[in-house]
Design a protein around this motif. Structure first.
Motif, mmCIF file in Angstrom:
data_model
loop_
_atom_site.group_PDB
_atom_site.id
_atom_site.type_symbol
_atom_site.label_atom_id
_atom_site.label_comp_id
_atom_site.label_asym_id
_atom_site.label_seq_id
_atom_site.Cartn_x
_atom_site.Cartn_y
_atom_site.Cartn_z
ATOM 1 N N UNK B 10 0.845 -1.186 0.000
ATOM 2 C CA UNK B 10 0.000 0.000 0.000
ATOM 3 C C UNK B 10 0.885 1.241 0.000
ATOM 4 N N UNK B 11 0.438 2.262 -0.744
ATOM 5 C CA UNK B 11 1.222 3.495 -0.774
ATOM 6 C C UNK B 11 0.285 4.656 -1.029
ATOM 7 N N UNK B 12 0.450 5.674 -0.209
ATOM 8 C CA UNK B 12 -0.266 6.936 -0.413
ATOM 9 C C UNK B 12 0.772 7.992 -0.707
ATOM 10 N N UNK B 13 0.575 8.730 -1.773
ATOM 11 C CA UNK B 13 1.536 9.743 -2.153
ATOM 12 C C UNK B 13 0.814 10.991 -2.651
ATOM 13 N N UNK B 14 1.584 12.015 -2.944
ATOM 14 C CA UNK B 14 0.991 13.268 -3.394
ATOM 15 C C UNK B 14 1.269 13.499 -4.871
ATOM 16 N N UNK B 17 4.845 13.555 -7.081
ATOM 17 C CA UNK B 17 5.917 12.752 -6.501
ATOM 18 C C UNK B 17 6.305 11.608 -7.435
ATOM 19 N N UNK B 18 7.569 11.187 -7.334
ATOM 20 C CA UNK B 18 8.034 10.018 -8.073
ATOM 21 C C UNK B 18 7.840 8.784 -7.200
ATOM 22 N N UNK B 19 7.268 7.757 -7.801
ATOM 23 C CA UNK B 19 6.973 6.529 -7.074
ATOM 24 C C UNK B 19 7.536 5.331 -7.819
ATOM 25 N N UNK B 20 8.093 4.391 -7.080
ATOM 26 C CA UNK B 20 8.547 3.151 -7.690
ATOM 27 C C UNK B 20 7.866 1.968 -7.012
ATOM 28 N N UNK B 21 7.299 1.095 -7.830
ATOM 29 C CA UNK B 21 6.715 -0.149 -7.340
ATOM 30 C C UNK B 21 7.625 -1.283 -7.798
ATOM 31 N N UNK B 22 7.893 -2.203 -6.884
ATOM 32 C CA UNK B 22 8.845 -3.256 -7.202
ATOM 33 C C UNK B 22 8.173 -4.626 -7.233
ATOM 34 N N UNK B 23 8.709 -5.469 -8.092
ATOM 35 C CA UNK B 23 8.202 -6.824 -8.240
ATOM 36 C C UNK B 23 9.380 -7.781 -8.307
ATOM 37 N N UNK B 24 9.291 -8.849 -7.529
ATOM 38 C CA UNK B 24 10.312 -9.897 -7.556
ATOM 39 C C UNK B 24 9.639 -11.244 -7.694
ATOM 40 N N UNK B 78 6.370 5.715 -11.579
ATOM 41 C CA UNK B 78 5.515 6.833 -11.962
ATOM 42 C C UNK B 78 6.374 8.062 -11.739
ATOM 43 N N UNK B 79 6.804 8.693 -12.812
ATOM 44 C CA UNK B 79 7.773 9.790 -12.699
ATOM 45 C C UNK B 79 7.194 10.994 -11.967
ATOM 46 N N UNK B 80 5.930 11.273 -12.237
ATOM 47 C CA UNK B 80 5.252 12.390 -11.584
ATOM 48 C C UNK B 80 3.795 11.978 -11.397
ATOM 49 N N UNK B 81 3.524 11.430 -10.235
ATOM 50 C CA UNK B 81 2.213 10.820 -10.004
ATOM 51 C C UNK B 81 1.080 11.843 -10.107
ATOM 52 N N UNK B 110 -0.501 -7.596 -5.452
ATOM 53 C CA UNK B 110 -0.976 -6.260 -5.790
ATOM 54 C C UNK B 110 -0.438 -5.171 -4.883
ATOM 55 N N UNK B 111 -0.394 -3.962 -5.415
ATOM 56 C CA UNK B 111 -0.062 -2.748 -4.657
ATOM 57 C C UNK B 111 -1.208 -1.772 -4.828
ATOM 58 N N UNK B 112 -1.739 -1.331 -3.696
ATOM 59 C CA UNK B 112 -2.793 -0.309 -3.758
ATOM 60 C C UNK B 112 -2.132 1.058 -3.667
ATOM 61 N N UNK B 113 -2.227 1.820 -4.744
ATOM 62 C CA UNK B 113 -1.613 3.146 -4.799
ATOM 63 C C UNK B 113 -2.691 4.216 -4.798
ATOM 64 N N UNK B 114 -2.519 5.181 -3.910
ATOM 65 C CA UNK B 114 -3.419 6.333 -3.848
ATOM 66 C C UNK B 114 -2.597 7.585 -4.070
ATOM 67 N N UNK B 115 -3.015 8.379 -5.053
ATOM 68 C CA UNK B 115 -2.339 9.652 -5.332
ATOM 69 C C UNK B 115 -3.287 10.788 -4.959
ATOM 70 N N UNK B 116 -2.861 11.580 -3.984
ATOM 71 C CA UNK B 116 -3.725 12.669 -3.501
ATOM 72 C C UNK B 116 -3.489 13.959 -4.260
#
Lengths: 113, 116
Positions: B10-14, B17-24, B78-81, B110-116
């Motif tokens: 889970x990630x909440x951002x503004x 912002x730059x965001x990175x989601x990772x998968x392995x 996401x370079x600029x969310x 899954x990753x739940x991303x919220x961009x405010x």
């Protein structure tokens, strides 16, 4: 243009009855089809698949039927159980084409006890 | 241990912002994918990679970039969310078996991303 269509966003079925989820496709090159099941807060999981050389594939309570002439496939769940309540995605691929799966938008199945 | 893992869950951002989601993945698969899920829109493919040196755009790649750091790792940035990137993001893997290619994909949680 949507190549894989699941025209019913939702379906409600009583426990013990048959659930039938439908999927239509437009690309006649598709030759392999899959169904995925997704519970909330989880990733989709593979359920059952069928090759275009078959018209039926069965795995326990789940059976997938393929009608190539109609470009239609369906997933039958018999008998339906409350734990089957989930979103079901249909997917298709042109194997030799070396491109990713194409997914439908999903159908939410609710099995009512 | 899970075969396909995603961080964060889970990630909440503004906005901006730059965001990175990772998968392995530990499945040893050569193919990896990033999808987003929005209500009523199903799973939409963002990017996919058939091997470490191969990156391909999917249906909705605008506003996203990816990096395949190794066979087992595939990151989505996401370079600029922006708020309409609020969604569930899924990573998936598949394997091409010589002479047989079924492309059964295995998904992460899954990753739940919220961009405010």
């Amino acid at each position: 243009d949507q190549q894989v269509k699941q025209n019913s966003p939702s379906l409600s079925v009583q426990e013990g009855r048959i659930s039938i989820l439908n999927c239509d496709y437009t690309n006649s090159m598709f030759d392999y089809f899959l169904w995925y099941k997704k519970y909330p807060a989880e990733g989709p999981t593979f359920l059952i698949s069928i090759s275009s050389i078959k018209d039926k594939n069965e795995d326990g309570r789940f059976t997938v039927f393929l009608n190539k002439s109609a470009k239609h496939l369906s997933l039958h769940i018999v008998p339906s159980q409350p734990g089957d309540s989930a979103v079901y995605f249909c997917a298709a691929i042109f194997v030799v084409g070396n491109t990713p799966l194409v997914f439908g938008k999903g159908t939410r199945l609710s099995v009512i006890a | 241990d899970a075969d396909v893992t995603q961080t964060p869950r889970n990630r909440i951002t503004k906005t901006g912002k730059r965001i990175m989601l990772e998968c392995s993945q530990t499945k040893g698969h050569d193919r990896m994918y990033w999808y987003r899920q929005d209500p009523g829109l199903g799973l939409r493919l963002i990017y996919y990679s058939f091997d470490v040196k191969d990156i391909n755009k999917g249906e909705i790649s605008d506003g996203y970039s990816v990096s395949r750091q190794a066979q087992a790792k595939f990151s989505l940035s996401l370079e600029s969310a922006i708020p309409n990137q609020t969604a569930l993001y899924f990573c998936a893997t598949s394997e091409r078996i010589q002479g047989l290619y079924t492309d059964t994909q295995y998904f992460g949680p899954g990753t739940r991303l919220t961009v405010l």
